[in-house]
Design a protein around this motif. Structure first.
Motif, PDB file in Angstrom:
ATOM      1  N   PRO A  96      48.066  91.982  26.651  1.00 18.57           N
ATOM      2  CA  PRO A  96      46.870  91.682  26.095  1.00 18.57           C
ATOM      3  C   PRO A  96      46.451  90.431  26.354  1.00 18.57           C
ATOM      4  CG  PRO A  96      48.747  91.463  24.556  1.00 18.57           C
ATOM      5  CD  PRO A  96      49.344  92.071  25.445  1.00 18.57           C
ATOM      6  N   ASN A 104      40.535  93.508  24.183  1.00 12.86           N
ATOM      7  CA  ASN A 104      42.277  94.862  23.947  1.00 12.86           C
ATOM      8  C   ASN A 104      41.924  96.152  23.707  1.00 12.86           C
ATOM      9  OD1 ASN A 104      43.380  91.997  24.909  1.00 12.86           O
ATOM     10  ND2 ASN A 104      43.467  90.954  22.427  1.00 12.86           N
ATOM     11  N   THR A 162      41.721  97.484  26.865  1.00 12.48           N
ATOM     12  CA  THR A 162      43.111  98.250  27.600  1.00 12.48           C
ATOM     13  C   THR A 162      44.104  98.393  26.871  1.00 12.48           C
ATOM     14  OG1 THR A 162      42.231  95.214  28.180  1.00 12.48           O
ATOM     15  CG2 THR A 162      44.570  96.458  28.358  1.00 12.48           C
ATOM     16  N   PHE A 194      52.032  96.439  26.059  1.00 12.69           N
ATOM     17  CA  PHE A 194      50.506  95.464  25.730  1.00 12.69           C
ATOM     18  C   PHE A 194      51.079  95.627  23.768  1.00 12.69           C
ATOM     19  CE2 PHE A 194      47.347  95.958  22.700  1.00 12.69           C
ATOM     20  CZ  PHE A 194      46.512  95.619  23.558  1.00 12.69           C
ATOM     21  N   VAL A 208      51.135  92.244  21.594  1.00 11.59           N
ATOM     22  CA  VAL A 208      50.050  91.878  21.147  1.00 11.59           C
ATOM     23  C   VAL A 208      50.346  91.641  20.283  1.00 11.59           C
ATOM     24  CG1 VAL A 208      48.942  94.243  20.002  1.00 11.59           C
ATOM     25  CG2 VAL A 208      47.276  92.733  20.821  1.00 11.59           C
TER      26      VAL A 208
END
Length: 210
Positions: free
Chosen positions: A126, A133, A136, A158, A162
């Motif tokens: 992220p 995000n 992604t 990720f 995050v």
């Protein structure tokens, strides 16, 4: 004990290159250091991350760069990591559409398999942009599904990075995307055990050396 000559090309973007790390080691250097300490191998890791590279850029350049570094006498491996630049908006449009990102990764995996080069994929991390995000995160799942279909290991980063993490705090304090030393250390901690185990397995057992 025979020491296995192991060569690893790591292709990707600025996160592979370790942009933002004051020690210029990034996660790749940290993982390489730990793997070398644990495995009975003659390990050479080539960091081939280029800032702003998308999956299309990596697809275009990786074959010649790998061929320049690999030899039939080595156990040759590839690690691939991209996606954040694909989900970046440029003049209001995505730099790379999700379907094209999938196609690019599939092409890389197919060619690598045909040459007998085992490949592992590290998913995109992220950044300090909630809207990007979301894109992604969606791409991360698509790439993971593609790797599953190709029987290629995929390591998610990720969902682990995050939120209220060092990665996000350092990215927010920096350029909005790249963390500092602690963020890259945390990413290395996430992927190191799996990458080291994969590197420690014989090429024949992970689909290499056709």
């Amino acid at each position: 004990m025979t020491v296995r000559p192991l060569r690893v090309c790591v292709f990707g973007d600025s996160f592979v290159a370790g942009v933002g790390d004051p020690a210029h080691r990034g996660w790749v250097g940290r993982v390489a250091e730990r793997a070398l300490a644990e495995l009975p191998v003659d390990l050479t890791v080539y960091n081939l991350g280029i800032r702003r590279d998308t999956s299309s850029d990596v697809r275009a350049r990786w074959p010649s760069e790998a061929l320049a570094r690999f030899s039939r006498e080595y156990d040759n491996r590839m690690i691939v990591s991209f996606g954040v630049n694909d989900t970046t908006l440029q003049n209001g449009t995505l730099r790379v559409e999700p379907a094209e990102s999938e196609s690019n990764l599939a092409a890389i995996l197919d060619v690598a398999a045909s040459r007998g080069w085992p490949t592992l994929v590290v998913g995109p991390p992220p950044i300090a942009d909630e809207q990007q995000n979301a894109r992604t995160a969606a791409l991360d799942e698509r790439l993971a599904a593609l790797c599953h279909a190709h029987t290629v290991p995929y390591l998610h980063t990720f969902s682990h990075l995050v939120g209220a993490t060092s990665w996000m705090r350092e990215a927010d304090r920096g350029d909005g995307a790249h963390p500092g030393a602690q963020g890259y250390t945390d990413l290395a901690d996430l992927v190191c055990a799996d990458i080291t185990a994969w590197l420690g397995t014989s090429a024949d057992s992970v689909g290499g050396r056709v």
